[in-house]
Motif scaffolding. Sequence first.
Motif, PDB file in Angstrom:
ATOM      1  N   THR A   8      46.529  51.364  30.028  1.00  0.00           N
ATOM      2  CA  THR A   8      47.782  50.632  30.205  1.00  0.00           C
ATOM      3  C   THR A   8      47.815  50.076  31.628  1.00  0.00           C
ATOM      4  OG1 THR A   8      49.083  52.474  31.069  1.00  0.00           O
ATOM      5  CG2 THR A   8      48.912  52.280  28.678  1.00  0.00           C
ATOM      6  N   TYR A   9      48.586  49.024  31.799  1.00  0.00           N
ATOM      7  CA  TYR A   9      48.641  48.453  33.136  1.00  0.00           C
ATOM      8  C   TYR A   9      50.029  47.911  33.434  1.00  0.00           C
ATOM      9  CZ  TYR A   9      47.655  44.231  30.406  1.00  0.00           C
ATOM     10  OH  TYR A   9      47.682  43.232  29.464  1.00  0.00           O
ATOM     11  N   ASP A  10      50.364  47.957  34.705  1.00  0.00           N
ATOM     12  CA  ASP A  10      51.605  47.388  35.228  1.00  0.00           C
ATOM     13  C   ASP A  10      51.178  46.540  36.428  1.00  0.00           C
ATOM     14  OD1 ASP A  10      54.156  46.767  35.969  1.00  0.00           O
ATOM     15  OD2 ASP A  10      54.716  48.800  36.546  1.00  0.00           O
ATOM     16  N   VAL A  11      51.111  45.241  36.207  1.00  0.00           N
ATOM     17  CA  VAL A  11      50.603  44.315  37.217  1.00  0.00           C
ATOM     18  C   VAL A  11      51.722  43.356  37.602  1.00  0.00           C
ATOM     19  CG1 VAL A  11      48.901  42.516  37.674  1.00  0.00           C
ATOM     20  CG2 VAL A  11      48.255  44.542  36.361  1.00  0.00           C
ATOM     21  N   CYS A  12      51.987  43.226  38.884  1.00  0.00           N
ATOM     22  CA  CYS A  12      53.131  42.460  39.382  1.00  0.00           C
ATOM     23  C   CYS A  12      52.920  40.950  39.346  1.00  0.00           C
ATOM     24  CB  CYS A  12      53.446  42.883  40.814  1.00  0.00           C
ATOM     25  SG  CYS A  12      53.882  44.628  40.958  1.00  0.00           S
ATOM     26  N   ASP A  13      51.772  40.480  39.665  1.00  0.00           N
ATOM     27  CA  ASP A  13      51.500  39.055  39.814  1.00  0.00           C
ATOM     28  C   ASP A  13      51.049  38.453  38.477  1.00  0.00           C
ATOM     29  OD1 ASP A  13      50.806  36.648  41.587  1.00  0.00           O
ATOM     30  OD2 ASP A  13      48.901  37.070  40.555  1.00  0.00           O
ATOM     31  N   PRO A  14      51.652  37.336  38.032  1.00  0.00           N
ATOM     32  CA  PRO A  14      51.277  36.747  36.736  1.00  0.00           C
ATOM     33  C   PRO A  14      49.792  36.387  36.631  1.00  0.00           C
ATOM     34  CG  PRO A  14      53.305  35.769  37.537  1.00  0.00           C
ATOM     35  CD  PRO A  14      52.781  36.638  38.642  1.00  0.00           C
ATOM     36  N   LYS A  15      49.190  35.899  37.693  1.00  0.00           N
ATOM     37  CA  LYS A  15      47.778  35.538  37.641  1.00  0.00           C
ATOM     38  C   LYS A  15      46.911  36.783  37.461  1.00  0.00           C
ATOM     39  CE  LYS A  15      44.225  33.021  40.198  1.00  0.00           C
ATOM     40  NZ  LYS A  15      43.913  32.316  41.446  1.00  0.00           N
ATOM     41  N   THR A  20      43.877  40.675  34.105  1.00  0.00           N
ATOM     42  CA  THR A  20      43.782  42.053  33.610  1.00  0.00           C
ATOM     43  C   THR A  20      43.734  42.052  32.087  1.00  0.00           C
ATOM     44  OG1 THR A  20      44.990  42.859  35.536  1.00  0.00           O
ATOM     45  CG2 THR A  20      44.893  44.323  33.621  1.00  0.00           C
ATOM     46  N   PHE A  21      44.609  41.260  31.452  1.00  0.00           N
ATOM     47  CA  PHE A  21      44.622  41.164  29.991  1.00  0.00           C
ATOM     48  C   PHE A  21      43.264  40.664  29.487  1.00  0.00           C
ATOM     49  CE2 PHE A  21      45.081  38.691  26.136  1.00  0.00           C
ATOM     50  CZ  PHE A  21      45.707  39.591  25.301  1.00  0.00           C
ATOM     51  N   ARG A  22      42.758  39.590  30.079  1.00  0.00           N
ATOM     52  CA  ARG A  22      41.463  39.042  29.639  1.00  0.00           C
ATOM     53  C   ARG A  22      40.336  40.045  29.814  1.00  0.00           C
ATOM     54  NH1 ARG A  22      42.567  33.718  32.808  1.00  0.00           N
ATOM     55  NH2 ARG A  22      44.058  32.754  31.409  1.00  0.00           N
ATOM     56  N   CYS A  23      40.358  40.765  30.908  1.00  0.00           N
ATOM     57  CA  CYS A  23      39.335  41.784  31.146  1.00  0.00           C
ATOM     58  C   CYS A  23      39.367  42.833  30.042  1.00  0.00           C
ATOM     59  CB  CYS A  23      39.558  42.432  32.514  1.00  0.00           C
ATOM     60  SG  CYS A  23      38.489  43.850  32.830  1.00  0.00           S
ATOM     61  N   LEU A  24      40.547  43.386  29.773  1.00  0.00           N
ATOM     62  CA  LEU A  24      40.637  44.458  28.784  1.00  0.00           C
ATOM     63  C   LEU A  24      40.403  43.956  27.367  1.00  0.00           C
ATOM     64  CD1 LEU A  24      43.497  46.590  30.299  1.00  0.00           C
ATOM     65  CD2 LEU A  24      41.104  47.243  29.995  1.00  0.00           C
ATOM     66  N   ARG A  25      40.711  42.701  27.100  1.00  0.00           N
ATOM     67  CA  ARG A  25      40.440  42.130  25.778  1.00  0.00           C
ATOM     68  C   ARG A  25      38.939  42.172  25.479  1.00  0.00           C
ATOM     69  NH1 ARG A  25      42.517  36.228  25.067  1.00  0.00           N
ATOM     70  NH2 ARG A  25      40.795  35.946  26.507  1.00  0.00           N
ATOM     71  N   ALA A  50      35.468  49.182  37.171  1.00  0.00           N
ATOM     72  CA  ALA A  50      35.024  48.371  38.314  1.00  0.00           C
ATOM     73  C   ALA A  50      35.590  46.953  38.209  1.00  0.00           C
ATOM     74  CB  ALA A  50      33.500  48.339  38.374  1.00  0.00           C
ATOM     75  N   GLU A  51      35.576  46.382  37.001  1.00  0.00           N
ATOM     76  CA  GLU A  51      36.147  45.037  36.819  1.00  0.00           C
ATOM     77  C   GLU A  51      37.637  45.038  37.114  1.00  0.00           C
ATOM     78  OE1 GLU A  51      35.172  43.355  32.994  1.00  0.00           O
ATOM     79  OE2 GLU A  51      33.037  43.785  33.250  1.00  0.00           O
ATOM     80  N   LEU A  52      38.342  46.063  36.615  1.00  0.00           N
ATOM     81  CA  LEU A  52      39.786  46.145  36.855  1.00  0.00           C
ATOM     82  C   LEU A  52      40.091  46.318  38.343  1.00  0.00           C
ATOM     83  CD1 LEU A  52      40.744  48.370  33.811  1.00  0.00           C
ATOM     84  CD2 LEU A  52      41.411  45.978  34.171  1.00  0.00           C
ATOM     85  N   ALA A  53      39.265  47.124  39.008  1.00  0.00           N
ATOM     86  CA  ALA A  53      39.482  47.349  40.440  1.00  0.00           C
ATOM     87  C   ALA A  53      39.337  46.068  41.250  1.00  0.00           C
ATOM     88  CB  ALA A  53      38.498  48.409  40.946  1.00  0.00           C
ATOM     89  N   GLU A  54      38.497  45.140  40.749  1.00  0.00           N
ATOM     90  CA  GLU A  54      38.326  43.851  41.425  1.00  0.00           C
ATOM     91  C   GLU A  54      39.520  42.925  41.187  1.00  0.00           C
ATOM     92  OE1 GLU A  54      35.811  42.605  43.412  1.00  0.00           O
ATOM     93  OE2 GLU A  54      35.099  44.687  43.470  1.00  0.00           O
ATOM     94  N   ILE A  55      40.245  43.132  40.097  1.00  0.00           N
ATOM     95  CA  ILE A  55      41.341  42.229  39.721  1.00  0.00           C
ATOM     96  C   ILE A  55      42.662  42.637  40.359  1.00  0.00           C
ATOM     97  CG2 ILE A  55      42.758  41.443  37.772  1.00  0.00           C
ATOM     98  CD1 ILE A  55      40.182  41.755  36.035  1.00  0.00           C
ATOM     99  N   ILE A  56      42.978  43.909  40.289  1.00  0.00           N
ATOM    100  CA  ILE A  56      44.340  44.326  40.668  1.00  0.00           C
ATOM    101  C   ILE A  56      44.507  44.425  42.181  1.00  0.00           C
ATOM    102  CG2 ILE A  56      44.607  45.596  38.499  1.00  0.00           C
ATOM    103  CD1 ILE A  56      44.480  48.187  40.222  1.00  0.00           C
ATOM    104  N   HIS A  57      45.742  44.392  42.591  1.00  0.00           N
ATOM    105  CA  HIS A  57      46.106  44.659  43.986  1.00  0.00           C
ATOM    106  C   HIS A  57      46.450  46.145  44.046  1.00  0.00           C
ATOM    107  CE1 HIS A  57      48.335  44.794  47.710  1.00  0.00           C
ATOM    108  NE2 HIS A  57      47.873  43.577  48.013  1.00  0.00           N
ATOM    109  N   HIS A  58      45.689  46.910  44.785  1.00  0.00           N
ATOM    110  CA  HIS A  58      45.775  48.363  44.729  1.00  0.00           C
ATOM    111  C   HIS A  58      47.074  48.934  45.280  1.00  0.00           C
ATOM    112  CE1 HIS A  58      41.572  49.226  43.379  1.00  0.00           C
ATOM    113  NE2 HIS A  58      41.533  47.928  43.629  1.00  0.00           N
TER     114      HIS A  58
END
Length: 96
Positions: A8-15, A20-25, A50-58
């Motif tokens: 599951t994810y809670d990501v603040c920025d729309p981009k 994140t959605f595309r990665c997990l898809r 690793a892919e998710l860690a590159e996308i999100i703002h920690h």
Amino acid sequence: MRRIYLITYDVCDPKRLRHTFRCLRNWGDHLQYSVFECQLTDTDLLRCKAELAEIIHHKEDQVLVIDLGPAASRREDLVEAIGQPYSAMAAPCLVI
């Protein structure tokens, strides 16, 4: 051996949210808004994280990875739905 993970994810920025959605898809089945069921090997899990860690703002975003156990012993009653019925995916996502 594949294991089932609820991611599951809670990501603040729309981009970042779209990325994140595309990665997990690519790694699993979309269950609900911001919720994926992924059947992954240990190597797949490392690559996915690793892919998710590159996308999100920690400092602003969060991804939760919940281990639900071996995919081979997945029980039909693993997911219980309240409201709309849950429809199990016919096949796991395969990354080629």
